[in-house]
Scaffold this active site. Structure first.
Site, PDB file in Angstrom:
ATOM      1  N   GLY A  89       0.834  -1.194   0.000  1.00  0.00           N
ATOM      2  CA  GLY A  89       0.000   0.000   0.000  1.00  0.00           C
ATOM      3  C   GLY A  89       0.870   1.245   0.000  1.00  0.00           C
ATOM      4  O   GLY A  89       2.038   1.212  -0.389  1.00  0.00           O
ATOM      5  N   ARG A  90       0.302   2.349   0.475  1.00  0.00           N
ATOM      6  CA  ARG A  90       1.084   3.595   0.526  1.00  0.00           C
ATOM      7  C   ARG A  90       1.885   3.731   1.809  1.00  0.00           C
ATOM      8  O   ARG A  90       2.806   4.544   1.885  1.00  0.00           O
ATOM      9  CB  ARG A  90       0.157   4.797   0.331  1.00  0.00           C
ATOM     10  N   GLU A  93       5.928   3.758   2.027  1.00  0.00           N
ATOM     11  CA  GLU A  93       6.642   4.945   1.551  1.00  0.00           C
ATOM     12  C   GLU A  93       7.073   5.837   2.709  1.00  0.00           C
ATOM     13  O   GLU A  93       8.173   6.404   2.703  1.00  0.00           O
ATOM     14  CB  GLU A  93       5.744   5.713   0.586  1.00  0.00           C
ATOM     15  N   CYS A 119       4.150  -6.547  -2.192  1.00  0.00           N
ATOM     16  CA  CYS A 119       3.845  -5.338  -2.926  1.00  0.00           C
ATOM     17  C   CYS A 119       4.849  -4.215  -2.598  1.00  0.00           C
ATOM     18  O   CYS A 119       6.050  -4.390  -2.707  1.00  0.00           O
ATOM     19  CB  CYS A 119       2.404  -4.930  -2.638  1.00  0.00           C
ATOM     20  N   HIS A 120       4.355  -3.069  -2.138  1.00  0.00           N
ATOM     21  CA  HIS A 120       5.228  -1.938  -1.807  1.00  0.00           C
ATOM     22  C   HIS A 120       5.956  -2.121  -0.471  1.00  0.00           C
ATOM     23  O   HIS A 120       6.778  -1.285  -0.108  1.00  0.00           O
ATOM     24  CB  HIS A 120       4.434  -0.625  -1.793  1.00  0.00           C
ATOM     25  N   TYR A 139       5.756  -5.195  -6.050  1.00  0.00           N
ATOM     26  CA  TYR A 139       4.885  -4.621  -7.062  1.00  0.00           C
ATOM     27  C   TYR A 139       5.760  -4.320  -8.289  1.00  0.00           C
ATOM     28  O   TYR A 139       6.860  -3.781  -8.146  1.00  0.00           O
ATOM     29  CB  TYR A 139       4.218  -3.346  -6.537  1.00  0.00           C
TER      30      TYR A 139
END
Length: 197
Positions: A89-90, A93, A119-120, A139
């Site tokens: 997800g975000r 980050e 993923c992320h 990802y």
């Protein structure tokens, strides 16, 4: 026999499926799962984001659920955990900007404990400088980040020693099965209960 305890790193706008499904699935097989987020305590929530693949050049993003944390981040002692889950997800980050998060991740690699990243989530592993010489996936848009961190890239669920990686939530069945196998949990031979006549 002691219960297996898993640490799950969450954060605001973590991908909804990627935090909910592992959290519940690992509890279902009997593990204790502590979901934590920097600067938050048990009972606080992380808003989630639903990332979907609907034919556009990248994923779409919609509001998800509020994922309730069940453990205090400041109480985490990584030596007390058997394994680590890093969803995408975000959230990754910004989670990778916390030294404490990177130190937690580094502990699991130094101690050769199972780590499942999706993923992320690999952004956190890259920032923690633990991917050098590994083979993994993430990802697809993160291929250059993963390679820059010194890893070899694969296009599917990958297990390299105690590291299990997947590209996104559609990989859950294979990714979770590999992670459970990595922890010595056999679920391949589950038999359905016999129906009463």
């Amino acid at each position: 026999m002691t219960q297996t305890t898993v640490l799950l790193l969450a954060g605001d706008f973590v991908e909804d499926y990627e935090v909910m499904v592992p959290f519940q699935a690992l509890q279902m097989v009997g593990f204790e799962v502590h979901a934590v987020c920097p600067e938050k305590e048990a009972g606080d929530a992380c808003p989630t984001a639903v990332h979907d693949f609907e034919g556009d050049q990248t994923y779409t993003e919609k509001p998800g659920h509020n994922f309730e944390l069940n453990h205090d981040f400041d109480a985490v002692d990584p030596s007390e955990y058997d394994a680590l889950v890093v969803p995408g997800g975000r959230a990754p980050e910004y989670l990778r900007t916390y030294d404490e998060v990177l130190e937690i991740v580094q502990h699991f690699f130094e101690a050769d404990k199972p780590v499942a990243a999706l993923c992320h989530g690999l952004q956190i592993l890259a920032a923690a400088d633990v991917l050098e010489g590994r083979t993994c996936t993430a990802y697809p848009a993160l291929e250059s980040e993963v390679k820059t961190a010194g890893a070899d890239w694969e296009d599917s669920v990958t297990r390299d020693g105690n590291l299990v990686t997947g590209q996104a939530w559609p990989d859950h069945p294979e990714w979770l099965a590999e992670f459970l196998d990595c922890m010595g949990t056999d679920v391949d031979h589950a038999e359905p209960a016999a129906a009463d006549d």
